[in-house]
Scaffold this active site. Structure first.
Site, PDB file in Angstrom:
ATOM      1  N   CYS A  53      26.925 100.680  68.532  1.00  0.00           N
ATOM      2  CA  CYS A  53      26.381 102.089  68.666  1.00  0.00           C
ATOM      3  C   CYS A  53      27.296 102.862  69.385  1.00  0.00           C
ATOM      4  CB  CYS A  53      25.131 101.902  69.504  1.00  0.00           C
ATOM      5  SG  CYS A  53      24.201 103.568  69.623  1.00  0.00           S
ATOM      6  N   CYS A  57      24.552 104.982  76.336  1.00  0.00           N
ATOM      7  CA  CYS A  57      23.281 104.530  77.198  1.00  0.00           C
ATOM      8  C   CYS A  57      23.969 103.611  78.226  1.00  0.00           C
ATOM      9  CB  CYS A  57      22.182 104.223  76.309  1.00  0.00           C
ATOM     10  SG  CYS A  57      21.719 105.236  75.068  1.00  0.00           S
ATOM     11  N   CYS A  60      22.813  99.687  78.102  1.00  0.00           N
ATOM     12  CA  CYS A  60      22.737  99.094  76.815  1.00  0.00           C
ATOM     13  C   CYS A  60      24.129  98.379  76.349  1.00  0.00           C
ATOM     14  CB  CYS A  60      22.486 100.092  75.597  1.00  0.00           C
ATOM     15  SG  CYS A  60      22.082  99.530  74.023  1.00  0.00           S
ATOM     16  N   CYS A 129       6.845  98.190  63.428  1.00  0.00           N
ATOM     17  CA  CYS A 129       7.180  99.285  64.020  1.00  0.00           C
ATOM     18  C   CYS A 129       8.810  99.211  63.969  1.00  0.00           C
ATOM     19  CB  CYS A 129       6.937  99.161  65.548  1.00  0.00           C
ATOM     20  SG  CYS A 129       7.813 100.206  66.839  1.00  0.00           S
ATOM     21  N   CYS A 189       5.380 105.026  69.744  1.00  0.00           N
ATOM     22  CA  CYS A 189       5.625 104.180  70.716  1.00  0.00           C
ATOM     23  C   CYS A 189       6.840 104.676  71.622  1.00  0.00           C
ATOM     24  CB  CYS A 189       6.252 102.752  70.143  1.00  0.00           C
ATOM     25  SG  CYS A 189       6.480 101.435  71.249  1.00  0.00           S
ATOM     26  N   ARG A 261       2.847  98.367  77.045  1.00  0.00           N
ATOM     27  CA  ARG A 261       3.366  96.945  76.527  1.00  0.00           C
ATOM     28  C   ARG A 261       4.510  96.524  77.936  1.00  0.00           C
ATOM     29  NH1 ARG A 261       2.122  96.432  71.522  1.00  0.00           N
ATOM     30  NH2 ARG A 261       1.276  98.319  70.636  1.00  0.00           N
TER      31      ARG A 261
END
Length: 334
Positions: A53, A57, A60, A129, A189, A261
């Site tokens: 990616c 972040c 990550c 999802c 979400c 969650r």
């Protein structure tokens, strides 16, 4: 207690700092008004495209900017993903989440393949999802047409602290993607991560942003940072269980109808600590067939271990589409 969208930060701060046992009691009482306290939705997260990616972040393992254990892999083929979903369903999983390490969705053959995956897994009778990065309204519409049940796009932290953690997109970009999903019937979400170095005020601010979205996200993940070697946050201290419980309980009070969650980082919690999270309003977990939640850097309890824990606590796995059925019933009643 009714559902509100006009929460003030001062009100959420007051909720957050309620004496802990009283806060848990309040959250547990509200939880029982909107949810079956015996049911926990168990989900499976599949990395359909791992690593590489371009974003930065700080937490990550999949960022191409950091040297971690995660090695870039091509998009999984549909048959592999469907087989994983079939095995998950046999273990009682009712929701399969598919994540791709993309900054944004592109209108190409890979997106077409993801749409086919959504169709096939939905056809198994599972909630599906996706978390694929930023979306345009047209892309959100295509996902809806493929049968997508939910789209995950976490805020991660507060607006003020966000640029400390991520510089390759803005907080507004995240909110914009949520708004694009809201133009469809796909549920939202969106939650955050505890342990990024944020303050309590940042946590309260993030919850305020979520609680003033209209409607609230149907699903709010509370993640605990998994410190990944090679990332800027590899040496962050563990988050105390009391902070996790406070965040869950506050989320339950201010977003009573949402599924809260208990997500990444759950593997480090004991059964007693998880039971406290469930009492405070968490009603969903992620489980695994390979010991990992998304990548090898994030441990996740296995199907059998989670079934054993739920049995011990007298809890049961929630079947798919319960929220959809409940909303339909409420509409009929009105």
């Amino acid at each position: 207690m009714g559902i509100r969208y006009d929460w003030q930060e001062t009100e959420i701060r007051a909720v957050y700092f309620t004496p802990l046992l009283e806060l848990i009691y309040q959250a547990a009482s509200i939880h029982r008004q909107y949810h079956d306290p015996k049911q926990i939705q168990v989900c499976k997260l599949v990395s359909i495209k791992t690593g590489g990616c371009p974003e930065d972040c700080s937490y990550c393992a999949q960022s191409s900017r950091y040297k971690t254990e995660v090695k870039p892999q091509a998009l999984l083929d549909k048959e592999t993903v469907v087989n994983i979903a079939q095995q998950a369903k046999k273990s009682g999983i009712s929701r399969v989440c598919m994540g791709a390490a993309w900054r944004e969705v592109r209108d190409n053959s890979q997106f077409d393949e993801v749409l086919d995956m959504v169709k096939e897994v939905t056809a198994l009778g599972l909630e599906v999802c996706c978390t694929l990065g930023m979306l345009t309204p047209a892309q959100a519409k295509r996902l809806e047409e493929a049968g997508l049940y939910a789209y995950n796009h976490n805020l991660d932290t507060s607006q003020d602290y966000y640029s400390t953690i991520i510089t390759t997109r803005t907080y507004g970009d995240r909110l914009n993607t949520i708004q694009n999903v809201r133009q469809t019937n796909v549920t939202v979400c969106s939650g955050g991560i505890l342990g990024l170095g944020e303050t309590v005020e940042d946590r309260i601010s993030m919850l305020h942003t979520l609680a003033t979205l209209h409607p609230h996200p149907e699903s709010v993940p509370i993640n605990i940072l998994s410190q990944v070697q090679g990332t800027p946050l590899e040496n962050q201290p563990d988050v105390p269980i009391w902070d996790v419980v406070r965040a869950i309980a506050t989320a339950r009070v201010v977003m009573p109808a949402a599924d809260i969650r208990l997500s990444a980082g759950r593997a480090r919690l004991s059964h007693v600590e998880q039971a406290l999270c469930f009492l405070a309003g968490a009603n969903s977990i992620f489980s695994s067939d390979d010991g990992h939640m998304l990548t090898v850097t994030t441990p996740c309890p296995g199907y059998s271990a989670d079934q054993e824990m739920l049995n011990l606590l007298g809890l049961e796995m929630r079947p798919p589409f319960v929220r959809q059925q409940k909303v339909t019933q409420e509409v009929v009643v009105r």
